[in-house]
Scaffold this motif. Structure first.
Motif, PDB file in Angstrom:
ATOM      1  N   MET A 158      77.066 -33.231 -61.188  1.00  0.00           N
ATOM      2  CA  MET A 158      78.162 -32.403 -61.665  1.00  0.00           C
ATOM      3  C   MET A 158      77.994 -31.007 -61.065  1.00  0.00           C
ATOM      4  O   MET A 158      76.874 -30.503 -60.972  1.00  0.00           O
ATOM      5  CB  MET A 158      78.165 -32.293 -63.196  1.00  0.00           C
ATOM      6  CG  MET A 158      78.487 -33.583 -63.907  1.00  0.00           C
ATOM      7  SD  MET A 158      78.451 -33.406 -65.706  1.00  0.00           S
ATOM      8  CE  MET A 158      80.199 -33.267 -66.020  1.00  0.00           C
ATOM      9  N   TYR A 159      79.109 -30.440 -60.637  1.00  0.00           N
ATOM     10  CA  TYR A 159      79.167 -29.058 -60.180  1.00  0.00           C
ATOM     11  C   TYR A 159      80.094 -28.341 -61.145  1.00  0.00           C
ATOM     12  O   TYR A 159      81.299 -28.627 -61.155  1.00  0.00           O
ATOM     13  CB  TYR A 159      79.692 -28.973 -58.744  1.00  0.00           C
ATOM     14  CG  TYR A 159      78.739 -29.574 -57.748  1.00  0.00           C
ATOM     15  CD1 TYR A 159      77.855 -28.767 -57.041  1.00  0.00           C
ATOM     16  CD2 TYR A 159      78.707 -30.948 -57.534  1.00  0.00           C
ATOM     17  CE1 TYR A 159      76.966 -29.320 -56.132  1.00  0.00           C
ATOM     18  CE2 TYR A 159      77.813 -31.508 -56.624  1.00  0.00           C
ATOM     19  CZ  TYR A 159      76.955 -30.694 -55.928  1.00  0.00           C
ATOM     20  OH  TYR A 159      76.066 -31.247 -55.031  1.00  0.00           O
ATOM     21  N   LEU A 160      79.530 -27.463 -61.963  1.00  0.00           N
ATOM     22  CA  LEU A 160      80.292 -26.819 -63.025  1.00  0.00           C
ATOM     23  C   LEU A 160      80.480 -25.331 -62.751  1.00  0.00           C
ATOM     24  O   LEU A 160      79.568 -24.659 -62.262  1.00  0.00           O
ATOM     25  CB  LEU A 160      79.575 -26.995 -64.367  1.00  0.00           C
ATOM     26  CG  LEU A 160      79.323 -28.438 -64.812  1.00  0.00           C
ATOM     27  CD1 LEU A 160      78.552 -28.463 -66.126  1.00  0.00           C
ATOM     28  CD2 LEU A 160      80.624 -29.206 -64.933  1.00  0.00           C
ATOM     29  N   ASN A 161      81.661 -24.838 -63.101  1.00  0.00           N
ATOM     30  CA  ASN A 161      81.980 -23.414 -63.056  1.00  0.00           C
ATOM     31  C   ASN A 161      82.380 -23.001 -64.456  1.00  0.00           C
ATOM     32  O   ASN A 161      83.406 -23.457 -64.957  1.00  0.00           O
ATOM     33  CB  ASN A 161      83.128 -23.147 -62.085  1.00  0.00           C
ATOM     34  CG  ASN A 161      82.785 -23.536 -60.676  1.00  0.00           C
ATOM     35  OD1 ASN A 161      81.802 -23.074 -60.130  1.00  0.00           O
ATOM     36  ND2 ASN A 161      83.584 -24.408 -60.091  1.00  0.00           N
ATOM     37  N   GLN A 162      81.568 -22.160 -65.075  1.00  0.00           N
ATOM     38  CA  GLN A 162      81.837 -21.702 -66.436  1.00  0.00           C
ATOM     39  C   GLN A 162      82.591 -20.392 -66.395  1.00  0.00           C
ATOM     40  O   GLN A 162      82.217 -19.465 -65.671  1.00  0.00           O
ATOM     41  CB  GLN A 162      80.520 -21.526 -67.187  1.00  0.00           C
ATOM     42  CG  GLN A 162      80.705 -21.066 -68.609  1.00  0.00           C
ATOM     43  CD  GLN A 162      79.378 -20.878 -69.332  1.00  0.00           C
ATOM     44  OE1 GLN A 162      78.330 -21.260 -68.844  1.00  0.00           O
ATOM     45  NE2 GLN A 162      79.434 -20.280 -70.500  1.00  0.00           N
TER      46      GLN A 162
END
Length: 142
Positions: A44-48
């Motif tokens: 997973m590549y997450l941007n918060q």
């Protein structure tokens, strides 16, 4: 004096959700009995952004893969996510990729952070066999 000690103890948890979920997470996704395979590689590549999360997930084995766009929401130490569309894929004959959703809990461990929790999913043919997601945060290197 006692108040300052309490404040110092709370500071790490106050900053916890500022951007901790952002980044690359690497590990595996499992499927309970009856699934196509018991384990797949998963990223997973997450941007918060505050309590909102966007990003991509990748599930793969051998020469087969699926790349999905995802969205989610953070509440405390849990991110609830759902995949919104398949962006790219290659699948073996007789198998279709699941559009997943899940609830992943953030855990701190000696070597960094982990996201762990259950997932469920759907295909155009009905529900998928659910399982667990186990990910470790990748530390960026120069």
């Amino acid at each position: 004096m006692r108040f300052s000690w309490i404040l110092l103890l709370l500071l790490p948890s106050i900053g916890l959700s500022q951007d901790l979920f952002s980044g690359q997470w690497l590990g595996s996704i499992t499927q309970n009995d009856g699934g196509y395979r018991p384990t797949y590689s998963f990223e997973m590549y997450l941007n918060q952004n505050g309590k909102e999360v966007t990003g991509r997930s990748y599930v793969y084995f051998d020469d087969y893969f699926a790349e999905m766009e995802l969205k989610g929401r953070i509440k405390g130490r849990t991110v609830t996510f759902y995949e919104v569309k398949i962006v790219n894929f290659e699948e073996p004959e007789g198998m279709v990729w699941c559009m997943k959703k899940g609830q992943l809990r953030l855990r701190g461990v000696k070597k960094g952070y982990r996201l762990e929790g259950p997932w469920q999913g759907e295909t155009q043919f009905g529900p998928c066999v659910p399982g667990l997601i186990l990910l470790s945060k990748v530390v960026p290197r120069a």
